[in-house]
Design a protein around this motif. Structure first.
Motif, PDB file in Angstrom:
ATOM      1  N   PRO A 129     -12.928  -2.908  -6.477  1.00  0.00           N
ATOM      2  CA  PRO A 129     -11.779  -2.114  -6.300  1.00  0.00           C
ATOM      3  C   PRO A 129     -10.340  -2.885  -6.084  1.00  0.00           C
ATOM      4  O   PRO A 129     -10.532  -3.667  -5.131  1.00  0.00           O
ATOM      5  N   ALA A 130      -9.352  -2.587  -6.499  1.00  0.00           N
ATOM      6  CA  ALA A 130      -8.017  -3.175  -6.258  1.00  0.00           C
ATOM      7  C   ALA A 130      -7.398  -2.778  -4.837  1.00  0.00           C
ATOM      8  O   ALA A 130      -7.315  -1.390  -4.631  1.00  0.00           O
ATOM      9  N   GLY A 131      -7.354  -3.636  -4.018  1.00  0.00           N
ATOM     10  CA  GLY A 131      -6.766  -3.182  -2.723  1.00  0.00           C
ATOM     11  C   GLY A 131      -5.027  -3.102  -2.579  1.00  0.00           C
ATOM     12  O   GLY A 131      -4.316  -2.550  -3.391  1.00  0.00           O
ATOM     13  N   THR A 132      -4.689  -4.010  -1.778  1.00  0.00           N
ATOM     14  CA  THR A 132      -3.109  -3.842  -1.566  1.00  0.00           C
ATOM     15  C   THR A 132      -2.645  -5.445  -1.543  1.00  0.00           C
ATOM     16  O   THR A 132      -3.367  -6.363  -1.191  1.00  0.00           O
ATOM     17  N   ASN A 133      -1.523  -5.593  -2.006  1.00  0.00           N
ATOM     18  CA  ASN A 133      -0.755  -6.936  -1.969  1.00  0.00           C
ATOM     19  C   ASN A 133       0.004  -7.016  -0.741  1.00  0.00           C
ATOM     20  O   ASN A 133       0.540  -8.116  -0.534  1.00  0.00           O
ATOM     21  N   ASN A 134      -0.068  -6.199   0.193  1.00  0.00           N
ATOM     22  CA  ASN A 134       0.680  -6.067   1.521  1.00  0.00           C
ATOM     23  C   ASN A 134       1.850  -6.212   1.235  1.00  0.00           C
ATOM     24  O   ASN A 134       2.650  -6.337   2.356  1.00  0.00           O
ATOM     25  N   LEU A 135       2.619  -5.867   0.340  1.00  0.00           N
ATOM     26  CA  LEU A 135       4.128  -5.764  -0.054  1.00  0.00           C
ATOM     27  C   LEU A 135       4.299  -4.168  -0.370  1.00  0.00           C
ATOM     28  O   LEU A 135       5.111  -3.627   0.502  1.00  0.00           O
ATOM     29  N   PHE A 136       3.919  -3.842  -1.529  1.00  0.00           N
ATOM     30  CA  PHE A 136       4.102  -2.341  -1.965  1.00  0.00           C
ATOM     31  C   PHE A 136       3.083  -2.007  -2.881  1.00  0.00           C
ATOM     32  O   PHE A 136       3.364  -0.726  -3.046  1.00  0.00           O
ATOM     33  N   VAL A 137       2.288  -2.614  -3.309  1.00  0.00           N
ATOM     34  CA  VAL A 137       1.106  -2.416  -4.173  1.00  0.00           C
ATOM     35  C   VAL A 137      -0.234  -2.043  -3.418  1.00  0.00           C
ATOM     36  O   VAL A 137      -0.801  -2.775  -2.383  1.00  0.00           O
TER      37      VAL A 137
ATOM     38  N   LEU B  14      13.347  -4.264 -10.821  1.00  0.00           N
ATOM     39  CA  LEU B  14      12.319  -3.433 -11.164  1.00  0.00           C
ATOM     40  C   LEU B  14      11.489  -2.531 -10.045  1.00  0.00           C
ATOM     41  O   LEU B  14      11.566  -1.398  -9.878  1.00  0.00           O
ATOM     42  N   THR B  15      11.474  -3.346  -9.089  1.00  0.00           N
ATOM     43  CA  THR B  15      10.895  -2.561  -7.762  1.00  0.00           C
ATOM     44  C   THR B  15      12.332  -1.950  -6.999  1.00  0.00           C
ATOM     45  O   THR B  15      11.995  -0.731  -6.706  1.00  0.00           O
TER      46      THR B  15
ATOM     47  N   ALA C  48      13.483  -2.327  -1.374  1.00  0.00           N
ATOM     48  CA  ALA C  48      12.758  -1.796  -2.365  1.00  0.00           C
ATOM     49  C   ALA C  48      11.252  -1.533  -1.875  1.00  0.00           C
ATOM     50  O   ALA C  48      10.570  -0.605  -2.269  1.00  0.00           O
ATOM     51  N   TRP C  49      10.810  -2.647  -1.528  1.00  0.00           N
ATOM     52  CA  TRP C  49       9.294  -2.762  -1.050  1.00  0.00           C
ATOM     53  C   TRP C  49       8.733  -1.831  -0.442  1.00  0.00           C
ATOM     54  O   TRP C  49       8.051  -1.004  -0.356  1.00  0.00           O
ATOM     55  N   ALA C  50       9.796  -1.604   0.793  1.00  0.00           N
ATOM     56  CA  ALA C  50       9.409  -0.591   1.860  1.00  0.00           C
ATOM     57  C   ALA C  50       9.370   0.811   1.407  1.00  0.00           C
ATOM     58  O   ALA C  50       8.664   1.718   1.386  1.00  0.00           O
ATOM     59  N   GLY C  51      10.772   1.043   0.787  1.00  0.00           N
ATOM     60  CA  GLY C  51      10.939   2.286   0.121  1.00  0.00           C
ATOM     61  C   GLY C  51       9.932   2.915  -0.917  1.00  0.00           C
ATOM     62  O   GLY C  51       9.807   4.079  -0.767  1.00  0.00           O
ATOM     63  N   ALA C  52       9.419   1.784  -1.705  1.00  0.00           N
ATOM     64  CA  ALA C  52       8.314   2.384  -2.596  1.00  0.00           C
ATOM     65  C   ALA C  52       7.130   2.846  -1.928  1.00  0.00           C
ATOM     66  O   ALA C  52       6.613   4.015  -2.459  1.00  0.00           O
ATOM     67  N   SER C  53       6.853   2.173  -0.880  1.00  0.00           N
ATOM     68  CA  SER C  53       5.687   2.671  -0.107  1.00  0.00           C
ATOM     69  C   SER C  53       5.935   3.898   0.651  1.00  0.00           C
ATOM     70  O   SER C  53       5.234   5.257   0.462  1.00  0.00           O
ATOM     71  N   TRP C  54       7.123   4.293   1.414  1.00  0.00           N
ATOM     72  CA  TRP C  54       7.600   5.102   2.008  1.00  0.00           C
ATOM     73  C   TRP C  54       7.511   6.415   1.214  1.00  0.00           C
ATOM     74  O   TRP C  54       7.083   7.703   1.646  1.00  0.00           O
TER      75      TRP C  54
END
Length: 396
Positions: free
Chosen positions: A376-384, A205-206, A154-160
């Motif tokens: 500025p909001a960056g990334t959580n290094n997972l999927f956000v 949810l993810t 899910a984490w990778a799929g959300a970004s892909w």
């Protein structure tokens, strides 16, 4: 049972209210949710939103220019990045073992980062690098294994899917888009579309966020409908509102149905107040994952012409406000998590805040302060990633 007086309109009204409150019968088939025509790019960000961002960045306006500079200087934006695909990504609890887990997540975030850079700069090198990363993975990966496989997928799929939507529909040079779609359909979708009812809420949810993104990219109406149906029951099982009754709603299919089981599932919390989430007393970090996916999912449905924000807006608004209040430093009272909370909500508030405040004009003082203080909001290094850039004060 009900006696009519006069014209009988009161009886009809009472029956209508009771039926509406009870919802459809359990056997009812959910109405189709997928749009008649899909909008592309249409996973979390649309072309009008991207055009708005590009105009602000080019004008040097804040907070967009600062957010773009943050993205531009990130390692994820490197044109020399070498992808690290694996045929099998193995992820155990808390990514132990971590065999390709971090590599996959970070390559997916990099593809999304580079896709944004492509659109904002119109420099084809960024699009080509995003394509190189996506092509490397679509040529290689065959499975995700071990206990965290659904969440990792899910984490990778959300970004892909965010990356793929931008590249496929704004750049003409991606010959491997079809193979990438096959990867999403055969490797990713089966791992996420069924959900995971007994896990903490951020998982499902993810998983639904990723499922929806895949459905949009593939124009798969059945997957879209399934994701929406699951989301509509999972959000109420993650964020409590007083209208739910004395106890929070349980995730359908979880078997969690007694008071003791619900309290245990809510991390031992037995006092339920507006905006509390199922993972608040676990920690704010995992709570933030769930909030991020709630907002991202609703944002995608809005782009696709459906707009689930009205349905989940009160839960999103109160979850943001409740968590923001304590994330800003207020001490937890004794009834909340035994007086001990673990902060660290993450860069997850911009999308929900933008819709509720910028578009709808709802005053959200705690969420606004938290969001603006941490830009500025960056990334959580997972999927956000990069929510200030994409969604700060974005009316589109």
């Amino acid at each position: 049972m009900f006696r009519s007086r006069g014209s009988g309109k009161l009886t009809v009204l009472v029956l209508a209210v009771l039926l509406a409150a009870s919802g459809p019968p359990a056997s009812a088939t959910p109405e189709p949710a997928a749009p008649p025509t899909f909008t592309h790019p249409g996973v979390q960000v649309s072309r009008p939103q991207l055009d708005f961002i590009r105009g602000k960045v080019n004008a040097g306006a804040q907070p967009w220019r600062g957010a773009y500079d943050q993205l531009s200087s990130s390692p994820y934006n490197s044109l020399s990045r070498t992808p690290k695909p694996r045929a099998v990504v193995e992820c155990g609890p808390y990514s132990k073992p971590n065999i390709g887990c971090t590599d996959e997540r970070e390559d997916a975030i990099a593809a999304y980062t580079l896709a944004l850079s492509w659109y904002l700069t119109q420099d084809a090198r960024y699009a080509d690098k995003a394509i190189a990363i996506m092509d490397a993975w679509s040529a290689t990966i065959r499975d995700h294994t071990n206990s965290n496989a659904p969440l990792q997928t899910a984490w990778a799929g959300a970004s892909w899917t965010k990356a793929a939507e931008i590249i496929r529909y704004t750049y003409s040079g991606w010959a491997g888009a079809g193979r990438f779609g096959t990867m999403l359909r055969e490797v990713y979708l089966p791992k996420v579309i069924g959900g995971h009812a007994t896990s903490n809420g951020n998982w499902e949810l993810t998983m639904m966020e990723a499922s929806l993104g895949i459905a949009v990219f593939l124009e798969d109406r059945s997957a879209y409908d399934r994701a929406v149906a699951k989301y509509r029951t999972r959000v109420p099982a993650f964020v409590y509102l007083p209208g739910d009754g004395a106890l929070p709603k349980a995730p359908p299919g979880s078997g969690i149905d007694t008071r003791d089981e619900i309290v245990r599932y809510w991390q031992g919390q037995s006092t339920f107040v507006e905006g509390l989430t199922q993972e608040t007393c676990r920690d704010f970090t995992h709570t933030g994952y769930g909030i991020a996916s709630i907002a991202a999912f609703a944002e995608t449905t809005r782009i696709q012409g459906q707009d689930l924000y009205p349905e989940i807006g009160d839960r999103l608004r109160t979850a943001l406000g409740f968590q923001a209040r304590y994330e800003l430093g207020e001490a937890a009272p004794s009834w909340l998590c035994g007086g001990t909370i673990h902060r660290g909500l993450g860069p997850v508030t911009e999308i929900g805040f933008n819709h509720l405040n910028t578009r709808l004009g709802i005053t959200m003082p705690n969420t606004q302060r938290l969001t603006e203080d941490r830009r500025p909001a960056g990334t959580n290094n997972l999927f956000v990633a990069w929510q200030t850039l994409t969604h700060a004060q974005n009316p589109n």
